[in-house]
Motif scaffolding. Structure first.
Motif, PDB file in Angstrom:
ATOM      1  N   ALA A 150       3.633  12.797  -2.260  1.00 30.87           N
ATOM      2  CA  ALA A 150       2.464  13.341  -1.567  1.00 30.87           C
ATOM      3  C   ALA A 150       2.193  14.767  -2.022  1.00 30.87           C
ATOM      4  CB  ALA A 150       2.684  13.305  -0.062  1.00 30.87           C
ATOM      5  N   ILE A 151       0.946  15.210  -1.867  1.00 30.96           N
ATOM      6  CA  ILE A 151       0.591  16.576  -2.261  1.00 30.96           C
ATOM      7  C   ILE A 151       0.346  17.467  -1.037  1.00 30.96           C
ATOM      8  CG2 ILE A 151      -0.352  15.928  -4.489  1.00 30.96           C
ATOM      9  CD1 ILE A 151      -3.111  15.982  -3.293  1.00 30.96           C
TER      10      ILE A 151
ATOM     11  N   ALA B 162      10.283  28.034   8.600  1.00 29.50           N
ATOM     12  CA  ALA B 162      10.745  26.655   8.382  1.00 29.50           C
ATOM     13  C   ALA B 162      10.173  26.046   7.108  1.00 29.50           C
ATOM     14  CB  ALA B 162      10.372  25.789   9.577  1.00 29.50           C
ATOM     15  N   GLY B 163       9.085  26.644   6.602  1.00 30.58           N
ATOM     16  CA  GLY B 163       8.538  26.136   5.340  1.00 30.58           C
ATOM     17  C   GLY B 163       7.072  25.783   5.362  1.00 30.58           C
ATOM     18  N   ALA B 164       6.372  26.080   6.452  1.00 29.76           N
ATOM     19  CA  ALA B 164       4.937  25.788   6.506  1.00 29.76           C
ATOM     20  C   ALA B 164       4.176  26.764   5.624  1.00 29.76           C
ATOM     21  CB  ALA B 164       4.438  25.871   7.945  1.00 29.76           C
ATOM     22  N   ASP B 165       3.200  26.239   4.875  1.00 28.84           N
ATOM     23  CA  ASP B 165       2.361  27.101   4.041  1.00 28.84           C
ATOM     24  C   ASP B 165       1.246  27.748   4.848  1.00 28.84           C
ATOM     25  OD1 ASP B 165       3.397  26.595   1.224  1.00 28.84           O
ATOM     26  OD2 ASP B 165       3.058  24.552   1.906  1.00 28.84           O
ATOM     27  N   LYS B 166       0.813  27.048   5.876  1.00 25.06           N
ATOM     28  CA  LYS B 166      -0.242  27.588   6.724  1.00 25.06           C
ATOM     29  C   LYS B 166      -0.044  27.086   8.143  1.00 25.06           C
ATOM     30  CE  LYS B 166      -5.208  28.423   6.900  1.00 25.06           C
ATOM     31  NZ  LYS B 166      -6.509  28.224   6.215  1.00 25.06           N
ATOM     32  N   VAL B 167      -0.227  28.004   9.089  1.00 25.16           N
ATOM     33  CA  VAL B 167      -0.063  27.667  10.504  1.00 25.16           C
ATOM     34  C   VAL B 167      -1.385  27.962  11.199  1.00 25.16           C
ATOM     35  CG1 VAL B 167       1.229  28.113  12.615  1.00 25.16           C
ATOM     36  CG2 VAL B 167       2.384  28.258  10.393  1.00 25.16           C
ATOM     37  N   ILE B 168      -1.898  26.961  11.916  1.00 25.28           N
ATOM     38  CA  ILE B 168      -3.205  27.091  12.556  1.00 25.28           C
ATOM     39  C   ILE B 168      -3.064  26.960  14.067  1.00 25.28           C
ATOM     40  CG2 ILE B 168      -5.507  26.076  12.773  1.00 25.28           C
ATOM     41  CD1 ILE B 168      -5.182  25.060   9.905  1.00 25.28           C
ATOM     42  N   SER B 169      -3.659  27.910  14.770  1.00 24.07           N
ATOM     43  CA  SER B 169      -3.759  27.821  16.221  1.00 24.07           C
ATOM     44  C   SER B 169      -5.181  27.366  16.549  1.00 24.07           C
ATOM     45  CB  SER B 169      -3.476  29.175  16.880  1.00 24.07           C
ATOM     46  OG  SER B 169      -3.780  29.116  18.260  1.00 24.07           O
ATOM     47  N   PRO B 170      -5.364  26.133  17.013  1.00 23.72           N
ATOM     48  CA  PRO B 170      -6.720  25.628  17.285  1.00 23.72           C
ATOM     49  C   PRO B 170      -7.507  26.514  18.248  1.00 23.72           C
ATOM     50  CG  PRO B 170      -5.100  23.866  17.440  1.00 23.72           C
ATOM     51  CD  PRO B 170      -4.343  25.146  17.344  1.00 23.72           C
TER      52      PRO B 170
ATOM     53  N   ARG C 156       0.825  -1.205   0.000  1.00 16.16           N
ATOM     54  CA  ARG C 156       0.000   0.000   0.000  1.00 16.16           C
ATOM     55  C   ARG C 156       0.863   1.260   0.000  1.00 16.16           C
ATOM     56  NH1 ARG C 156      -4.778  -0.514   4.362  1.00 16.16           N
ATOM     57  NH2 ARG C 156      -5.350   1.481   3.373  1.00 16.16           N
ATOM     58  N   LEU C 157       1.972   1.221   0.715  1.00 18.82           N
ATOM     59  CA  LEU C 157       2.879   2.365   0.720  1.00 18.82           C
ATOM     60  C   LEU C 157       3.484   2.587  -0.667  1.00 18.82           C
ATOM     61  CD1 LEU C 157       4.762   1.916   4.125  1.00 18.82           C
ATOM     62  CD2 LEU C 157       3.115   3.692   3.530  1.00 18.82           C
ATOM     63  N   LYS C 158       3.805   1.485  -1.330  1.00 15.88           N
ATOM     64  CA  LYS C 158       4.409   1.577  -2.663  1.00 15.88           C
ATOM     65  C   LYS C 158       3.445   2.191  -3.670  1.00 15.88           C
ATOM     66  CE  LYS C 158       5.220  -2.197  -4.959  1.00 15.88           C
ATOM     67  NZ  LYS C 158       5.812  -3.505  -5.358  1.00 15.88           N
ATOM     68  N   ASN C 159       2.146   1.929  -3.485  1.00 17.85           N
ATOM     69  CA  ASN C 159       1.142   2.412  -4.434  1.00 17.85           C
ATOM     70  C   ASN C 159       0.597   3.786  -4.091  1.00 17.85           C
ATOM     71  OD1 ASN C 159       1.322   0.020  -5.918  1.00 17.85           O
ATOM     72  ND2 ASN C 159      -0.230  -1.005  -4.676  1.00 17.85           N
ATOM     73  N   LEU C 160       1.028   4.345  -2.968  1.00 20.24           N
ATOM     74  CA  LEU C 160       0.529   5.659  -2.574  1.00 20.24           C
ATOM     75  C   LEU C 160       1.093   6.757  -3.469  1.00 20.24           C
ATOM     76  CD1 LEU C 160       0.515   5.975   1.324  1.00 20.24           C
ATOM     77  CD2 LEU C 160      -1.427   6.181  -0.216  1.00 20.24           C
ATOM     78  N   GLU C 161       0.234   7.643  -3.944  1.00 23.04           N
ATOM     79  CA  GLU C 161       0.660   8.830  -4.671  1.00 23.04           C
ATOM     80  C   GLU C 161      -0.472   9.850  -4.653  1.00 23.04           C
ATOM     81  OE1 GLU C 161       1.590   7.968  -8.673  1.00 23.04           O
ATOM     82  OE2 GLU C 161      -0.290   6.949  -9.108  1.00 23.04           O
ATOM     83  N   ASN C 162      -0.090  11.113  -4.766  1.00 16.32           N
ATOM     84  CA  ASN C 162      -1.068  12.206  -4.684  1.00 16.32           C
ATOM     85  C   ASN C 162      -1.924  12.073  -3.423  1.00 16.32           C
ATOM     86  OD1 ASN C 162      -0.200  13.279  -7.161  1.00 16.32           O
ATOM     87  ND2 ASN C 162      -1.567  11.918  -8.289  1.00 16.32           N
ATOM     88  N   HIS C 163      -1.258  11.780  -2.329  1.00 19.99           N
ATOM     89  CA  HIS C 163      -1.943  11.538  -1.067  1.00 19.99           C
ATOM     90  C   HIS C 163      -1.556  12.600  -0.039  1.00 19.99           C
ATOM     91  CE1 HIS C 163       2.004   9.694  -0.766  1.00 19.99           C
ATOM     92  NE2 HIS C 163       1.898   9.734   0.555  1.00 19.99           N
ATOM     93  N   TYR C 164      -2.162  12.492   1.126  1.00 16.77           N
ATOM     94  CA  TYR C 164      -1.873  13.394   2.224  1.00 16.77           C
ATOM     95  C   TYR C 164      -1.262  12.609   3.384  1.00 16.77           C
ATOM     96  CZ  TYR C 164      -4.845  16.682  -0.299  1.00 16.77           C
ATOM     97  OH  TYR C 164      -5.376  17.487  -1.257  1.00 16.77           O
TER      98      TYR C 164
ATOM     99  N   ILE D 190       5.618  20.347  -1.773  1.00 15.18           N
ATOM    100  CA  ILE D 190       4.458  19.841  -1.026  1.00 15.18           C
ATOM    101  C   ILE D 190       3.835  20.964  -0.196  1.00 15.18           C
ATOM    102  CG2 ILE D 190       5.769  19.160   1.020  1.00 15.18           C
ATOM    103  CD1 ILE D 190       4.003  16.682   1.224  1.00 15.18           C
ATOM    104  N   ARG D 191       2.510  20.912  -0.048  1.00 16.32           N
ATOM    105  CA  ARG D 191       1.837  21.884   0.814  1.00 16.32           C
ATOM    106  C   ARG D 191       1.886  21.372   2.252  1.00 16.32           C
ATOM    107  NH1 ARG D 191      -1.240  26.286   0.888  1.00 16.32           N
ATOM    108  NH2 ARG D 191      -2.774  26.529   2.566  1.00 16.32           N
ATOM    109  N   ILE D 192       2.380  22.215   3.142  1.00 16.40           N
ATOM    110  CA  ILE D 192       2.558  21.832   4.536  1.00 16.40           C
ATOM    111  C   ILE D 192       1.711  22.735   5.428  1.00 16.40           C
ATOM    112  CG2 ILE D 192       4.193  21.556   6.434  1.00 16.40           C
ATOM    113  CD1 ILE D 192       6.386  21.146   4.358  1.00 16.40           C
TER     114      ILE D 192
END
Length: 339
Positions: free
Chosen positions: A185-186, A230-238, A115-123, A212-214
């Protein structure tokens, strides 16, 4: 961590219990028959009869309580043979349990690798707490491929019974991120318990996949600049996000309800969708008035153009360009065509 990583191969609990109970029931029956036999044949007390049966089955060689009669000797032979059968049953059951467990673990490992080998365009979700569980639930509802990295057996994700793909490893190790297919991964969500751990994951993920979007969560607002650097595209404070959402809901409940409808959290016969304008799109180069969105029962809520801010309530004269994301609100029947 043996939890709900896979439910594809499993041995029902009643089968395992059955294999354990068979030799146990046989042993109890043998002890009862032996004790009763010695009591009737040799006039032993029940304690002496049980003792004689036990030393006979276990073959410890302590000798008889008192000399046996001919009938007692024949009976003892059968008790010894019964003991041999008991040991055979016990060894057979134990071997089956061990082999089945080993085989199941081996197959789970093989399936995981496949399953790991077949993973693509995943999160990728790093973490297994409440935030990670909520993310995974949304991804599952949207039917998008994802993998969770979590090695804490006490986490919420580990405790819940699901068919999610869970990698039992440390998310802060680059080898783990590579195994989770980060290069294919996307998107990646780092929702580990501490800001320091999330910062480390963001740094590693950005280095391994620059495109990748982080997104990550923070506990302290002072950590936000470091995460973005560090490279995060979006930072969320819950806490901040939750507070704002509650305030908006209290101040403008109708608006909050509309947002819930748009996000699909309330069922009013509407769904929110995004139509991406690609090179071969029939609407490319046309104005909004010339498209069929409104004819098919859609409201065009907004347009997101690459590199530009979100354009709300665009003009009917707005020309659609390649790469545009058109946000639509419509019925499930028509919406399905444009998703």
């Amino acid at each position: 961590m043996q939890h709900n990583k896979f439910k594809l191969i499993s041995v029902p609990l009643f089968l395992t219990l059955g294999r354990i109970l068979k030799p146990v029931i046989f042993l109890v029956s043998l002890l009862f028959i032996g004790s009763l036999g010695y009591h009737l044949l040799e006039n032993y007390s029940f304690l002496d009869a049980l003792y004689m049966t036990t030393i006979t089955i276990t073959t410890v060689g302590f000798g008889e309580v008192k000399p046996l009669s001919e009938a007692g000797k024949v009976f003892t032979i059968f008790i010894i043979l019964g003991g041999v059968i008991f040991y055979g049953l016990a060894i057979n059951s134990l071997a089956k349990i061990i082999l089945e467990t080993s085989f199941r673990e081996l197959m789970e490992k093989r399936i995981m690798e496949e399953r790991l080998k077949n993973l693509e365009n995943h999160y990728i979700i790093c973490g297994g707490g409440r935030f990670a569980y909520a993310l995974a639930t949304e991804f599952e509802a949207e039917n998008v491929p994802f993998i969770i990295i979590e090695n804490n057996p006490d986490s919420l994700v580990s405790q819940k019974e699901t068919n999610w793909l869970v990698l039992d490893a440390d998310a802060m190790e680059e080898e783990t991120l590579l195994k989770a297919g980060i290069k294919k991964a996307i998107g990646l969500a780092s929702v580990l318990p501490t800001d320091a751990d999330n910062l480390f994951v963001v740094l590693s993920a950005r280095r391994l996949n620059p495109t990748i979007r982080i997104e990550t969560r923070i506990s302290m607002e002072s950590t936000r600049p470091k995460m973005l650097q560090a490279g995060a595209d979006k930072v969320i404070s819950p806490y901040a996000a939750g507070g704002k959402q509650m305030a908006r809901s209290l101040l403008n409940p109708e608006v909050a309800e509309f947002v819930e409808v748009a996000l699909g959290r309330k069922d009013f016969g509407l769904e929110f969708s995004v139509h991406r304008v690609v090179k071969e799109d029939p609407f490319l180069g046309k104005t909004i008035r010339e498209t069929d969105f409104r004819k098919n029962g859609f409201l065009i809520v907004a347009i997101k153009r690459p590199g530009k801010d979100l354009m709300f309530a665009p003009s009917a004269k707005e020309i659609l360009q390649e790469g545009d994301h058109v946000f639509l609100l419509g019925t499930p029947q028509t919406n399905e065509h444009w998703t």
